[in-house]
Design a protein around this motif. Sequence first.
Motif, mmCIF file in Angstrom:
data_model
loop_
_atom_site.group_PDB
_atom_site.id
_atom_site.type_symbol
_atom_site.label_atom_id
_atom_site.label_comp_id
_atom_site.label_asym_id
_atom_site.label_seq_id
_atom_site.Cartn_x
_atom_site.Cartn_y
_atom_site.Cartn_z
ATOM 1 N N GLY A 12 5.109 6.092 4.985
ATOM 2 C CA GLY A 12 5.483 5.797 3.483
ATOM 3 C C GLY A 12 6.229 4.190 3.295
ATOM 4 N N PRO A 13 6.790 4.087 2.380
ATOM 5 C CA PRO A 13 7.352 2.704 1.963
ATOM 6 C C PRO A 13 8.783 3.043 2.515
ATOM 7 C CG PRO A 13 7.103 3.967 -0.015
ATOM 8 C CD PRO A 13 6.623 4.953 0.822
ATOM 9 N N ALA A 14 9.207 2.987 3.700
ATOM 10 C CA ALA A 14 10.363 3.210 4.048
ATOM 11 C C ALA A 14 10.789 2.239 5.417
ATOM 12 C CB ALA A 14 10.989 4.734 4.407
ATOM 13 N N THR A 15 11.759 1.671 5.532
ATOM 14 C CA THR A 15 12.163 0.941 6.860
ATOM 15 C C THR A 15 13.823 1.245 7.342
ATOM 16 O OG1 THR A 15 11.720 -1.064 8.088
ATOM 17 C CG2 THR A 15 13.026 -1.171 5.744
ATOM 18 N N LEU A 16 13.928 1.209 8.753
ATOM 19 C CA LEU A 16 15.270 1.474 8.837
ATOM 20 C C LEU A 16 15.706 0.262 9.587
ATOM 21 C CD1 LEU A 16 17.706 3.695 9.904
ATOM 22 C CD2 LEU A 16 16.326 3.983 11.997
ATOM 23 N N ILE A 17 16.712 -0.338 9.249
ATOM 24 C CA ILE A 17 17.369 -1.489 9.741
ATOM 25 C C ILE A 17 18.292 -0.906 10.818
ATOM 26 C CG2 ILE A 17 18.848 -3.524 9.090
ATOM 27 C CD1 ILE A 17 16.116 -3.399 7.711
ATOM 28 N N VAL A 18 18.328 -1.473 11.840
ATOM 29 C CA VAL A 18 19.197 -1.152 13.162
ATOM 30 C C VAL A 18 20.202 -2.377 13.316
ATOM 31 C CG1 VAL A 18 19.279 -0.278 15.242
ATOM 32 C CG2 VAL A 18 17.654 0.638 13.905
ATOM 33 N N TRP A 46 4.200 -10.668 9.769
ATOM 34 C CA TRP A 46 4.542 -8.962 9.858
ATOM 35 C C TRP A 46 3.303 -8.484 10.115
ATOM 36 C CZ3 TRP A 46 9.515 -8.115 9.390
ATOM 37 C CH2 TRP A 46 10.280 -8.968 8.964
ATOM 38 N N PRO A 47 3.437 -6.887 10.853
ATOM 39 C CA PRO A 47 2.471 -6.369 11.315
ATOM 40 C C PRO A 47 1.252 -5.685 10.471
ATOM 41 C CG PRO A 47 4.439 -5.063 11.425
ATOM 42 C CD PRO A 47 4.698 -6.579 11.112
ATOM 43 N N THR A 48 1.679 -5.489 9.157
ATOM 44 C CA THR A 48 0.669 -4.969 8.329
ATOM 45 C C THR A 48 -0.400 -6.218 8.173
ATOM 46 O OG1 THR A 48 2.328 -5.777 6.636
ATOM 47 C CG2 THR A 48 1.969 -3.316 7.017
ATOM 48 N N GLY A 49 -1.565 -5.529 8.350
ATOM 49 C CA GLY A 49 -2.904 -6.612 8.239
ATOM 50 C C GLY A 49 -3.381 -6.628 9.707
ATOM 51 N N VAL A 50 -4.414 -6.180 9.864
ATOM 52 C CA VAL A 50 -5.174 -5.931 11.382
ATOM 53 C C VAL A 50 -6.350 -7.288 11.213
ATOM 54 C CG1 VAL A 50 -5.816 -4.947 13.587
ATOM 55 C CG2 VAL A 50 -4.020 -4.301 11.809
ATOM 56 N N ALA A 51 -6.489 -8.263 11.635
ATOM 57 C CA ALA A 51 -7.643 -9.303 11.396
ATOM 58 C C ALA A 51 -8.871 -8.574 12.600
ATOM 59 C CB ALA A 51 -7.394 -10.616 12.088
ATOM 60 N N VAL A 52 -9.806 -8.414 12.078
ATOM 61 C CA VAL A 52 -11.073 -8.055 12.838
ATOM 62 C C VAL A 52 -11.659 -9.238 13.633
ATOM 63 C CG1 VAL A 52 -13.099 -6.773 12.708
ATOM 64 C CG2 VAL A 52 -11.408 -6.324 11.118
ATOM 65 N N SER A 53 -11.711 -9.558 14.906
ATOM 66 C CA SER A 53 -12.035 -10.391 15.539
ATOM 67 C C SER A 53 -12.343 -9.957 17.220
ATOM 68 C CB SER A 53 -11.201 -11.392 15.638
ATOM 69 O OG SER A 53 -9.810 -11.198 16.450
ATOM 70 N N TRP A 54 -12.739 -11.085 17.799
ATOM 71 C CA TRP A 54 -13.063 -10.875 19.083
ATOM 72 C C TRP A 54 -11.842 -10.436 20.096
ATOM 73 C CZ3 TRP A 54 -18.160 -11.030 21.436
ATOM 74 C CH2 TRP A 54 -19.028 -11.468 20.723
ATOM 75 N N ALA A 55 -10.592 -11.335 19.748
ATOM 76 C CA ALA A 55 -9.547 -10.956 20.704
ATOM 77 C C ALA A 55 -8.650 -9.972 20.036
ATOM 78 C CB ALA A 55 -8.914 -12.461 20.484
ATOM 79 N N GLN A 56 -8.834 -9.264 18.920
ATOM 80 C CA GLN A 56 -7.897 -8.434 18.453
ATOM 81 C C GLN A 56 -7.588 -7.026 19.280
ATOM 82 O OE1 GLN A 56 -5.027 -7.572 17.104
ATOM 83 N NE2 GLN A 56 -5.789 -8.091 14.755
ATOM 84 N N THR A 57 -6.534 -6.747 19.322
ATOM 85 C CA THR A 57 -6.074 -5.176 19.804
ATOM 86 C C THR A 57 -5.370 -4.334 18.949
ATOM 87 O OG1 THR A 57 -5.896 -6.049 22.294
ATOM 88 C CG2 THR A 57 -4.797 -4.180 21.710
ATOM 89 N N HIS A 58 -5.919 -3.282 18.803
ATOM 90 C CA HIS A 58 -5.218 -2.466 17.896
ATOM 91 C C HIS A 58 -5.039 -0.968 18.739
ATOM 92 C CE1 HIS A 58 -3.458 -0.964 14.061
ATOM 93 N NE2 HIS A 58 -4.626 0.457 14.116
ATOM 94 N N GLY A 70 0.815 -1.364 0.087
ATOM 95 C CA GLY A 70 -0.123 0.002 -0.025
ATOM 96 C C GLY A 70 0.705 1.309 -0.122
ATOM 97 N N VAL A 71 2.086 1.160 -0.699
ATOM 98 C CA VAL A 71 2.897 2.348 -0.630
ATOM 99 C C VAL A 71 3.263 2.760 0.784
ATOM 100 C CG1 VAL A 71 3.766 4.179 -1.932
ATOM 101 C CG2 VAL A 71 1.563 3.150 -2.732
ATOM 102 N N GLY A 72 3.497 1.721 1.633
ATOM 103 C CA GLY A 72 3.844 1.901 3.111
ATOM 104 C C GLY A 72 2.787 2.755 3.766
ATOM 105 N N GLN A 73 1.696 2.864 3.523
ATOM 106 C CA GLN A 73 0.563 3.942 4.077
ATOM 107 C C GLN A 73 -0.327 2.995 5.193
ATOM 108 O OE1 GLN A 73 -0.061 7.469 0.563
ATOM 109 N NE2 GLN A 73 -0.241 5.172 -0.003
ATOM 110 N N PHE A 74 0.356 2.360 5.888
ATOM 111 C CA PHE A 74 -0.186 1.532 7.121
ATOM 112 C C PHE A 74 0.208 1.936 8.163
ATOM 113 C CE2 PHE A 74 -1.071 -1.223 3.461
ATOM 114 C CZ PHE A 74 -2.234 -1.736 3.796
ATOM 115 N N CYS A 75 -0.497 2.276 9.299
ATOM 116 C CA CYS A 75 -0.062 2.536 10.585
ATOM 117 C C CYS A 75 0.588 1.545 11.348
ATOM 118 C CB CYS A 75 -1.372 2.902 11.524
ATOM 119 S SG CYS A 75 -2.679 1.797 11.388
#
Length: 498
Positions: A371-377, A427-439, A275-280
């Motif tokens: 956006g579509p960036a990541t920092l490798i530490v 990986w964290p992108t993708g948030v299932a909608v369910s009874w046990a989810q925490t966002h 999604g061009v990195g546009q995910f929280c």
Amino acid sequence: MSEQTVAAEATSANGSASIPVPVGLGDAASAAREAFGVTVTSSAVERAAWLRAGAEALDGHLDELVPLADEETHLGTARLTGELARTSAQLRLFADVVLEGSYLEATIDHPDPAATPPRPDLRRMLRPLGPVAVFGASNFPVAFSVAGGDTASALAAGCPVIVKNHSAHARLGRRTAEIVTAALQAAGAPAGILTLVEGRQTGADLVAHPAVRAVGFTGSLHGGRALFDLATGRPDPIPFYGELSAVNPVLITPAALAARGDELAAGLAGSFTLGVGQFCTNPGVVLAPAGSGFADLVTTAVGTPTPARMLTDGIADAYAQGLAGLAAHDGVEVVTGRLAQLPGTGTPTVLATTAQAVLEDPAALLTECFGPATLIVEYDHPDDALDVIRAVGGSLTATVHAEPHEDLTGIVAVLTEIAGRILFTGWPTGVAVSWAQTHGGPWPATTSIHTSVGAAAIRRFLRPITYQDAPDHVLPPELRDTNPHRIPRRINGQLQLP
């Protein structure tokens, strides 16, 4: 715009009076207050029917809404088709939640004159707060907007909703409001249960309006903090449920990298560019063993970085500025990508630094670059990696990739301190909608201790009330001895299922 009414109107499915979309704030607030007189006493069966009607209406207009959403957001028909399906699924989930009934936390303590002090008959449950303001999000034009999760959970609680439409997809928001409002009213919901307003100043006025009893917001840290301050600075402060900023750290152990380095690199590349990195939930900071060459593996997995259209020019400009700030920092290397972004676009970019550099200046390096960036530490010792994660502060997610034989007790303890959802694979992108989810997560991820996704999101728009020695006929049905709706209840400390 603030108080003027846009000319667009919709006629409800049963031919009732037309519905102006959007409306002025004054009209919306008055309508919501009046609607609350109905929703506060509505039954679970009624609210479930309203929610399911909204879901059916969205599904029935997929062929219209998806192209409109793509035209305004450039997110692609595949992504948007899935997002609309998620949105209707959320509405159906909350229909199930209200019918199941445990969300009410119905609790009964029978009289006990022998207790110290003597106990009267006490019966407690949760009840709706009142009209709720919801701010549409830029990056989820359907699932976190007019009929998204905040709206679904508020309606399920029995709270009318005033939505502040997002300018990045204004036409989609208006049309969605028309469709869902008509469906709600055709299913018997009161007029004013869902209204739409527009304009930056109207958004601020909405938070300050005395009719509004809570706010749901997904957006930037800067904008969310300003509205949070408005909500808490009112003469009558109200809860502000903001989902704001997160870097979502990922820790990769040496054993995991040795066992499946290429697989991990491919997974990260797919996640931070999605999604061009546009995910929280974008994995913005990834800790890998020093000397492992993981940044090069990720570069190979990314391939030739290709610019892609972002949601708005403003978001693209902010991404370019964020990248430039990171790249200008001593100790940060641009491994792949480009700092000179094309107007309105974002190019996948991999940056690298060390744990020591981060710990010397965490405020500069542990910041969200949307956006579509990541920092490798790169870290020399696991303790250094955990120190970096502690410095992250609150985040929506934290991920660890390890091998089955490794002891993760210390790592999990640290991740639990800073995140609302902890992943052990994937990986964290993708948030299932369910009874046990925490966002959600500690500040600055959110402004509260609640979740904005999943069944527990309804808790944000409810407050407890206790009835003492009340005659049975004045009690809500859920607290009467007969339990006519057959919901789970706790009686004298014991959980009783229907």
